[in-house]
Design a protein around this motif. Sequence first.
Motif, short mmCIF file in Angstrom:
data_model
loop_
_atom_site.label_atom_id
_atom_site.label_comp_id
_atom_site.label_asym_id
_atom_site.label_seq_id
_atom_site.Cartn_x
_atom_site.Cartn_y
_atom_site.Cartn_z
N ARG A 30 42.11 38.39 41.12
CA ARG A 30 42.32 39.01 42.36
C ARG A 30 43.54 39.79 42.55
O ARG A 30 44.45 39.52 41.82
CB ARG A 30 42.17 37.89 43.31
CG ARG A 30 41.01 37.11 43.66
CD ARG A 30 40.77 36.08 44.73
NE ARG A 30 40.95 36.69 46.19
CZ ARG A 30 39.74 37.22 46.54
NH1 ARG A 30 38.55 37.54 45.91
NH2 ARG A 30 40.01 37.80 47.83
N GLU A 57 42.20 40.57 47.38
CA GLU A 57 43.01 39.57 48.16
C GLU A 57 43.58 40.51 49.43
O GLU A 57 43.56 39.70 50.57
CB GLU A 57 43.99 38.88 47.35
CG GLU A 57 44.42 37.70 48.16
CD GLU A 57 43.73 36.45 48.39
OE1 GLU A 57 44.30 35.68 49.10
OE2 GLU A 57 42.85 36.43 47.42
N THR A 101 50.52 36.35 49.05
CA THR A 101 49.20 36.09 48.74
C THR A 101 49.12 35.03 47.48
O THR A 101 49.73 34.80 47.03
CB THR A 101 48.46 37.55 48.51
OG1 THR A 101 48.93 37.88 47.19
CG2 THR A 101 48.80 38.41 49.46
#
Length: 175
Positions: A30, A57, A101
């Motif tokens: 991601r 993401e 993230t």
Amino acid sequence: MNEDRGYCLPGELVSAARRVVEANRAAGLRVAVAESCTAGLVCAALTEIPGSSDVLEAGFVTYSDRSKIQLLGVSEDVLDTFGAVSDAVAWSMAQGALARTKADCSVAITGIAGPGGGSAMKPVGTVVFARARRGADPREILADQRAFGDLGRGGIRLQAALCALELLMPVEPSP
């Protein structure tokens, strides 16, 4: 039939985004993007590809210095010392996107798209990129400056987005 028909972005950008989505999906990775001068163009390109949610993401558009500080944790001292268009700020942006993230890789873009805002040291067309990978040795963080020249605002942003997409391609970890 043109496979890029129906997309709102240039075919070259959509094709590059498709390669990023397919390669990262195949690798199970991601990505996150922190954009300044491209103002979301990289994320827009990625989301042109069906199934991009398997890979993308998050995206941060941090056009102002204040947003770089507030959203990505870029140090005000770093901004004051090196300026927004610098390796240090791009590196901090990439690190901030990764920290905020669960992405495996992040890329940051900051630059001067023009037509104004350039200087002798940082002319219009100067763009700085940084890539960070989760768990990588900090020395592996890539920061690179490009001088695209005055291609016009759209031309600079397009070239910057293409470079950022290339940096989002999966890389083999160092042994």
